[in-house]
Design a protein around this motif. Sequence first.
Motif, PDB file in Angstrom:
ATOM      1  N   GLU A  39      43.571  53.782  51.335  1.00 19.17           N
ATOM      2  CA  GLU A  39      44.627  53.881  50.330  1.00 19.17           C
ATOM      3  C   GLU A  39      44.469  52.829  49.229  1.00 19.17           C
ATOM      4  N   PHE A  40      44.062  51.607  49.597  1.00 20.30           N
ATOM      5  CA  PHE A  40      43.943  50.519  48.633  1.00 20.30           C
ATOM      6  C   PHE A  40      42.538  50.475  48.051  1.00 20.30           C
ATOM      7  N   LYS A  41      42.476  50.317  46.744  1.00 24.56           N
ATOM      8  CA  LYS A  41      41.207  50.104  46.058  1.00 24.56           C
ATOM      9  C   LYS A  41      41.420  49.004  45.017  1.00 24.56           C
ATOM     10  N   ILE A  42      40.698  47.892  45.174  1.00 19.18           N
ATOM     11  CA  ILE A  42      40.807  46.757  44.259  1.00 19.18           C
ATOM     12  C   ILE A  42      39.523  46.678  43.452  1.00 19.18           C
ATOM     13  N   GLN A  43      39.655  46.752  42.121  1.00 19.04           N
ATOM     14  CA  GLN A  43      38.480  46.802  41.253  1.00 19.04           C
ATOM     15  C   GLN A  43      38.242  45.510  40.491  1.00 19.04           C
ATOM     16  N   LYS A  44      39.224  44.620  40.363  1.00 16.62           N
ATOM     17  CA  LYS A  44      39.071  43.428  39.531  1.00 16.62           C
ATOM     18  C   LYS A  44      39.411  42.181  40.324  1.00 16.62           C
ATOM     19  N   VAL A  62      49.213  45.269  40.449  1.00 16.57           N
ATOM     20  CA  VAL A  62      49.268  44.488  39.220  1.00 16.57           C
ATOM     21  C   VAL A  62      49.258  43.007  39.545  1.00 16.57           C
ATOM     22  N   ASN A  63      48.773  42.221  38.598  1.00 18.52           N
ATOM     23  CA  ASN A  63      48.603  40.783  38.790  1.00 18.52           C
ATOM     24  C   ASN A  63      49.004  40.069  37.502  1.00 18.52           C
ATOM     25  N   LEU A 115      50.134  41.350  32.095  1.00 18.50           N
ATOM     26  CA  LEU A 115      50.126  42.126  33.332  1.00 18.50           C
ATOM     27  C   LEU A 115      48.807  42.885  33.411  1.00 18.50           C
ATOM     28  N   GLU A 116      48.021  42.560  34.417  1.00 21.84           N
ATOM     29  CA  GLU A 116      46.697  43.146  34.549  1.00 21.84           C
ATOM     30  C   GLU A 116      46.671  44.070  35.761  1.00 21.84           C
ATOM     31  N   THR A 117      46.189  45.295  35.556  1.00 22.35           N
ATOM     32  CA  THR A 117      46.020  46.226  36.670  1.00 22.35           C
ATOM     33  C   THR A 117      44.687  45.923  37.354  1.00 22.35           C
ATOM     34  N   VAL A 118      44.749  45.554  38.627  1.00 25.72           N
ATOM     35  CA  VAL A 118      43.541  45.132  39.351  1.00 25.72           C
ATOM     36  C   VAL A 118      43.175  46.095  40.476  1.00 25.72           C
ATOM     37  N   GLY A 119      43.994  47.093  40.731  1.00 27.36           N
ATOM     38  CA  GLY A 119      43.688  48.026  41.808  1.00 27.36           C
ATOM     39  C   GLY A 119      44.675  49.159  41.836  1.00 27.36           C
ATOM     40  N   HIS A 120      44.517  50.035  42.834  1.00 27.89           N
ATOM     41  CA  HIS A 120      45.385  51.196  42.976  1.00 27.89           C
ATOM     42  C   HIS A 120      45.696  51.431  44.447  1.00 27.89           C
TER      43      HIS A 120
END
Length: 1498
Positions: free
Chosen positions: A533-538, A506-507, A518-523
């Motif tokens: 494990e990390f994936k950042i989409q935004k 979150v960002n 609060l923006e979800t930018v990855g998982h």
Amino acid sequence: MSFSAIVLSLTLFLFDVPSPLSLNVNNTDQEDSIVCKAKGSARAPAFSMEGDYIIGGVFSIHYSMHTVIPNYTNQPEPLRCTGSVDSRELRFAQAMIFAIEEINNSSTLLPGVTLGYQIHDSCASVPVAVQAAFHLVSGHVPEYHPHQRCSQSGMVMGIVGESGSTPSISISRVTRLFNIPQVSHYATCACLSDKLQYPSFFRTIPSDKFQADALVRLVKRFGWTWIGAVYSDSDYGINGMATFLSAARKIGICVEYSEAFYRTNSLSRIQRVAQIIRRSTATVVVAFAASGDIRILLEELCQEPVPYRQWVGSEAWVTDPDLFRFSSCVGAVGLGIQQSVIPGLKKFLSDLTFSTASASPLLSQFWEESFQCKMPTNASPDDAACDGSEDMLNLQNPYTDTSQLRITNMVYKAVYAIAHAIHNAVCLQNTTCQFNSFVPLQFTQVSHIQTYCLYEKLESLLFSFISLFSNSFQVLAQIKKVNFSQNGYSVSFDANGDPVATYELVNWQTTEQGTFQLETVGHFDASQPNGQEFKIQKVLQWIKGTTQVPKSVCSQSCAPGTRKVLQKGKPICCYDCIACAEGEISNITEPGNHPGCVLSGRGCLAILTAAVFLKHRNTPIVKANNSELSFWLLLSLTLCFLCSLTFIGAPSEWSCMLRHTAFGITFVLCISCVLGKTIVVLMAFRATLPGSNVMKWFGPPQQRMTVVSFTLIQVLICIIWLVVNPPFPIKNLTTYKDKIILQCALGSPIGFWAVLGYIGLLALLCFVLAFLARKLPDNFNEAKFITFSMLISVQCGSLLSQLMSALQENSLSPWRYLLFWPQVMDCFFVFFCQHVILYSLSQRRTQKVFDDFDFRAFRWMMTMVFAVEEINRDLSLLPGVKLGYRIMDSCDQVHNSLQAVLSLLSQTNKHTTENEKLNHSVYSGSAGAESCLASSPVSAVIGLASSTPTRAVAHTLGPFNIPLVSYFATCTCLTNKKMYPSFLRTVPSDLFQVGGLVQLVTFLGWNWVGTIGTTDDYSQYGIQAFTHEFSKHGGCVAFHITIPKSPSVAQVQNMAARLQSTTAQVVVVFATEGQLIELFSELSQRNVTGIQWVASEAWVTASLLTSEKFHDLLEGTVGFSFSGVYIPGLKEFLLSVRPSSHAGMELVNMFWEELFDCKLLSFSSNEESVGAVRKKCSGLESLGDTDSSYTDVAEVRISYNVYKATYALGHAVHQMLNCDAAKKLLLHHLKHVNFTDQFGEKVYFDSSGEPVPLYDIINWQKDSEEKIRLIKVGSYDGSAPLGQQLRMEKSNITWTTGLRQVPLSQCSIPCPPGTRKATRLGQPPCCFDCLPCGDGEISNQSGSTECTKCPRYYWSDKDKIKCVAGVEEFLSYSDTMGIILVFLTVLGVSLTVVITTVFHCFRSTPIVKANNSEISFLLLVSLKLCFLCSLVFIGQPSVWTCRLRQAAFGISFVLCLSCLLTVQAHPPENSHTVHHCSTDLSVRWLAPSSTSFSIQKS
């Protein structure tokens, strides 16, 4: 059963103590008429509803608890919460109610069964959370009839909560005793995954172990190597940040600061943390803190100009919308629990009505705070009253905000997990459910349990245990197996009770309106493969809303042509970049160290082994090994090593043909020898039938034929290969463009693979024969040692390298032999030494296992009994009153310790009186005395020996103000009076011991030491504190070894190997002797010596380690011990102990059997079976004839601590029995005891419950009889001024291996004068290189960290150890150059004088007049002056000469040039032109007067 520690409890009571319960007894049937009534008022839950089964809930709805300092005159107030309502936590509680109502309305889950709930507010504090736990597990039944069956109504089948890790730990310690599952929605501490300590704990939120790992990966991903760290001073923050820092340092991330804080800390403490953040150079701050804690810190940071930092947050605060008001956190990133949607929840929350709120005190407070009004019952005339017109739909706060449900979903899943577990336990075939359909657990003799409780917490707890245990145990068993999906969310638990770890990245981003969202930018998904494990989409927003990733490094990367030099006293991320020296380069950014190449040459080992075989060829072992084949085997090994020589040099036809064929033939010869030997041994043991002549076919001639035949086949294959298509040399032009590689082509690949395949076939045959011979006697079974390892080496090593060589032949082939053959050599040498190795292994398997009974701890127990009896005989202390005791064994385990203390607190006077008839170890006092102890059958507890069980017991006793006095638990953590308010000890805290050990080590000049510890609290806190303090004094820890609770043989061997290979000569050990025995035994078997051991008090006086087998290893050990004394009468008392068949004497009987290695048959129920194992003993054996730690009382130490603890309690009871008008608790009097014992030592406790920190420094020395003696060589007084605490005489100490000189333990020797330290990259600061000082720099002492520049006019000598004055040099008249300059000057002046004279003599001639005589004379004068100016450059410079040099030359030279210019511009005096009119004017301006003016102006 382990008896490494004994829990010692002291029962201090008077005769006829009234029971704290109200008893109604009829004369006809006494037992049936007993009615147990709860004392005190119950703590009402915040929300509750009856049901067939109850689910408990504990939430931190308030964040503070009302604290009142007790005055010991009135009954303390009930615990209650203060402050405002946390809307978010209230939403969690309401979500639990919503889930239960949803389940009750379900037709598939628990049909026909109604779930109820009891939800408590813990005030975010441990005492309230523990109280709530006791209420939930007891059911809080107001009355109980022992002869009646327990009611099933109100049983708590599971508990949801708590939100914090520390309260969850306390709750779990209670629920684990009753097997009640606890499912937390927000407690993330990794420590809770320990199923040994928390077997009934589960959670729907991932453990901090995964979160810490994810945060480290996040920081590394963005290139941040220089960070700050802040964390909550709680179990959540401490454990989470410790895991994060450990993982971060492993991958090269440096931490500038690491600060702990808590919401209840003083303002100055919070301000100090804020100032550290403001002044730091790290841009990134990682915060592992609770939301309530970080809020306090951010508010303080806003008081001054806000330091903009890149915040990296844990899930506990980074998703809290309440914190969005802090604009300095814009761009914060962190991990959050996945968002979710719970259908119907928002409507349920909004349906809260005014009437419902007014009926609940908690909801009333929430209503008032939300709508800024007062309930009619609470409103004053000046307040705005709530009238019910308030609308929940218009309320904007976290309670109604369901846009990002994260933790709320964890509560929702926790409730459903417990419901599914109950469903699986009570429902048959998932279709019908029956209330009370649990399979009951069988209890025997329940009617004999007469329990009279101490406090309202314990009375319900113990009564409900029997009826509750069976049901909750089944629910616990079922919850481990749950696996379901609810609203698309899967729920299951692993073996540690943890779910699958998934997070959202979150960002904190700003919107167009300037607000935060609060923006979800990855998982992050921990179940994915490593690296995925990390994936950042935004796109992320960073500091101040920018999209540029901020930098956070201590030093910029070094450019090519430079290298790193670490900065003094800073982490490895802080360095300077210095240019490479002459002859060195670095062509990459951030150049690092490059490993060198090492060539292993073992070829001579084969020849050496052959020589040994030849010398001992007539010995039985060589003959039994078939000496002829053994020599052939050694010959083939030698030839194999020589094969590598054919790969050296430019390839030729013969070398190419010889390479693979020579290897193939020699290796087959090696395997053939092994095959021949193995076949003979195998057939010798198989051909056992009478008259069998099979062995005649396997004599020496047949063995030779076998070897020759197998080898000839390989020779034939090689000949065919060489004849048909042999290998040949080629030039490889394709691999490198700028190089031509000369190599050998295989020729025929079929020939190559035939040679290799035949080798593999023989290796496989060896493996089969080794398998068939696996059960032969070890002395004849060499193949299983050689062939299995050979198969692995050949197939996985040689075949792979051959394949690589075949595909790309260059320089690989010669190395494969050198890397492969040592493996075969090692395997061959295994058999040659197998009689030694197997003997040691068998000795290890058959060695005597050390007894589990701790005789020293048994002596501590009997010392307490001795002290009690001594007090009872004392006429001045407690006259007319007798002290009694109850002693139980903790087995050094947390679970046993808690059971023991609960058992002690629940025993009754009636039960004790019955036992008194059989057990002489229980005493009672006089009747009729006024009792200040009437509320408790056990008023104090002495124990325990280990810190971890002590913490658990102190947690339990603290809320009840029952004193716990420890004699050996030294963990610094127990000093915390907030967590352990009733804990005291007669042994100093490890904090003092650590300080003393650091002073001892630094005093002896050791700055490079290793540490050994265990997994318990004592060791972990001790090692951590020692490492921290040692680093402050400039020391470095070379390694740390953690000994597991039950280490395997392989683990012990690995630890021993690490100790053998270390460069640190000094090892500091924080452990007990029982934990060290296996490691020390392994080191002794390896004959390890030369290690200087530094011991903690836990084992420095352990007689178990002074046995002869450890002499060479442990001689010279130094360490801290408690002061020792001789207690008069103690030895006689210990020797008077005798076994007995009376109840309560089981420990004494066990001690007797272990000490004399016998069996007391008169007390045994199975005499025949036992008699075959042990010898018989009568109980009349003499203890005086034994030599054990039990009877060694010449100078007792821990026993003395037990003795002081008992007397301290005796004095406290003595003061309390002088009951004045204000009766005070025993704990109050115990804290204020102050007396001097018979040995002259003052006994008292400071405000932290600590005694005077006094230690003896003990040295293990051998006496004339070669026995280890513990000699006092110094002392340490922690209360003395700094610098006067440590007193010791080094000349009286014997060091390791009997040396009289202090051993050295340094990673690098101090740098000599003329050099400076340069820390090695990636190593501790104690490991450095010595670099020479540069020109003009010196270092005049050893160990200099920097070189000092010489002052002006001074220079460094050639050794760079001192500055010398520079030699003054200048151009003098005696120098050659000075003489030449004077000569030239004189010559120039003379020539100008001569010319001037000539001009003067012919001044009237036309030629002179035509040359403008006046200007010419000035020109000659200026030339003389220019020549004379050179003289001012000769001689020592002065102020005036320096000023005159440039000025004089400049003026005279300008004069000269001016004259020249004028002469060129002035026409001759007799020149005439035709243009008279045009020239009159110019001539006038060039007249002599004008010329003079121009010269003067120049």
